[in-house]
Every structure is written in structure tokens, then in C-alpha cells.
Design an enzyme around this catalytic site. Sequence first.
Site, mmCIF file in Angstrom:
data_model
loop_
_atom_site.group_PDB
_atom_site.id
_atom_site.type_symbol
_atom_site.label_atom_id
_atom_site.label_comp_id
_atom_site.label_asym_id
_atom_site.label_seq_id
_atom_site.Cartn_x
_atom_site.Cartn_y
_atom_site.Cartn_z
ATOM 1 N N LYS A 61 0.785 -1.241 0.000
ATOM 2 C CA LYS A 61 0.000 0.000 0.000
ATOM 3 C C LYS A 61 0.820 1.296 0.000
ATOM 4 C CE LYS A 61 -4.388 -1.436 0.166
ATOM 5 N NZ LYS A 61 -5.446 -0.964 -0.758
ATOM 6 N N SER A 103 0.812 -10.251 -1.018
ATOM 7 C CA SER A 103 0.578 -8.808 -0.926
ATOM 8 C C SER A 103 0.806 -8.188 0.438
ATOM 9 C CB SER A 103 -0.851 -8.493 -1.387
ATOM 10 O OG SER A 103 -1.782 -9.304 -0.687
#
Length: 313
Positions: free
Chosen positions: A51, A297
Amino acid sequence: MAELPVTPDDVERAAALVRGRLHRTPVFSARSLRDGLSLKAELFQRTGSFKPRGVLTNLAALSAAERRRGVISVSAGNHAQALAWGAREEGIDALLVMWQGASAAKVAATRAYGAVVDLEAADPTEAFARLDELIDATGRVFVHPFDAPGTIAGQGTVGLEILDDVDGVDTIVVPCGGGGLVSGIAVACVPAGVRVIAVEPEGSAALAEGLAAGAPVPVTPRSVADALAAPFAGRLAVELCSALGVPVVTVSDDEIREAFRVLYARAKLAVEPGAAASLAAVARGRVDGERIVVVVSGGNVAAETASDILAGR
């Protein structure tokens, strides 16, 4: 094809913005799991997920007046932590809207980076309504967790690194919540001839619903993979994934848990459930390819959640 709302040039510009400020995360061979398989380990990124790539890209575009107003966003945790960290790095005040039942570890980490956390909302859907209220009340600048050109361009830098680091890659498999990561990687990699596949939990299939409808569709996410619990897929993600031919496959929570255990035991990666979704799709034979990269991720998981999954509870 008409020009896309986010282009490969946008991703290249984002890469220049984040270079030297973020980790270039490693790619590990995983031939013991499957011939030709590699793992892109974004859990080793700053704040424990991909992110910050989109966060820094967005913050770089703010004017001095916007920086003084402060920033605000909504998140299950990974974007919240990334924006809190990025805002601290830039000297910007941050307010994050989360919701009751969000991971206590992610809430605590967001606060530890210096942001204020609002927990008035009962669930992800209410959190977006709460966000609108707070934007009106505070005048802060909204940094979207997944549906903004800067966010998508920043996340696409994951794809550029894969293209550079993995010779002959033909398929990239990406966990999907709101669609910012998979659409960014698709923008970077599909024009280079690489197939990009989105993976969603069965109980949180916002992108599949959006692609079928041709527009974002509200969903009520229910999955062990809280990082993928978006109440809708972004408008830009739907447009980009449709234009670039990104297919979606779904996996069950039990399949995610099994992939989680495999990544812990075989790859020694302390992942979060959402990060295991992409491997789950490959392990269950829903993805083919000769040279596959699975995007792992993130790694922001509460110890209790990890221990329950590892123990088969």
C-alpha cells in the site's frame, strides 16, 4: 483501444517517485510448490504491504494548501497503516476511518504511526458513509485506498519490478479487494504481453460482480481475508480490468487457510490471509502458465488469527 485512465507512463512516473523511499521487494523461487512458480514478497514492504506505493504517489501530488488541510481515508488496515506512515513521513496530519471488528493489530499499528483512528462505523459499508461525513466536517483531502489514478499507478510499480526481475514471466496472479493492485499491475504488464489474473474470496467478489455489471456493485464482504474486504470494486479498476482483459477467479476461505499454512511452512513467509489468496488459486489448479508469479501482498496479521489458522481452527 481508447486511452486508459491510467497508463504505463503513469506507472513509470510513480516508480520514479517511490524509488529510494520504499523497498524493492524480493522475488523468491517456489519450484518446490510448482515448477516455474515465484513469489513476489510484498509483505516485506514498509508497513507490511504494497500500500505505501500508492500512498506516496498520491501524497506527492498534493499542493501545499492541501497538505495543511490534512488527509483522510478508509481502510480495513493495510491502507490505513500506509497512509499513517506516509503522512508522518511528509509531516501531514492523518485521520483514518476504520470499523468495529477491524483487526486490533492493524488499528494499533495505524495509531502507532501517528494517525487518529475513527471507529464509529459498524462495517465496511458504514465506514464509507462515515468517511463522507468526516470529509464534509473536516475539509481533509481524501486519499482513496484503491479507486484513484495515483493509487493505481503506484500499485502498478509492483508489476514493473516483476517484469525486471523475472525472465519470461507469462502470468501474474494478484489478490484483489477493491482492485487497485491488480488493475495497476495490469496497466504495467498486460501491454508487455503478460497475463494478469485477479483472485477474490468467494465471500468478497467485488471485482467479479463489477465486471459482470460493467460498473461497481455494492457487496457485503465476508471472508477470513479482511484485507480483501472491499464493499465494492473501484470504478477505475472495473474499467481497466475490463479493457485489459483481466479474468477473476475465486477461492474459498478454506482454500485461503490452506495456502496460508503452505506459505508459513514451505516458504517461511508470515503472511496475512488475503496475501495467500493468489497462491490458493494456483494450488487449486485455477491458474495455468509456464512462468507464474504469485503476488504475496502483505503480512499484517494478528497473532491470534495466524495461530488459529496454523492450528486448523
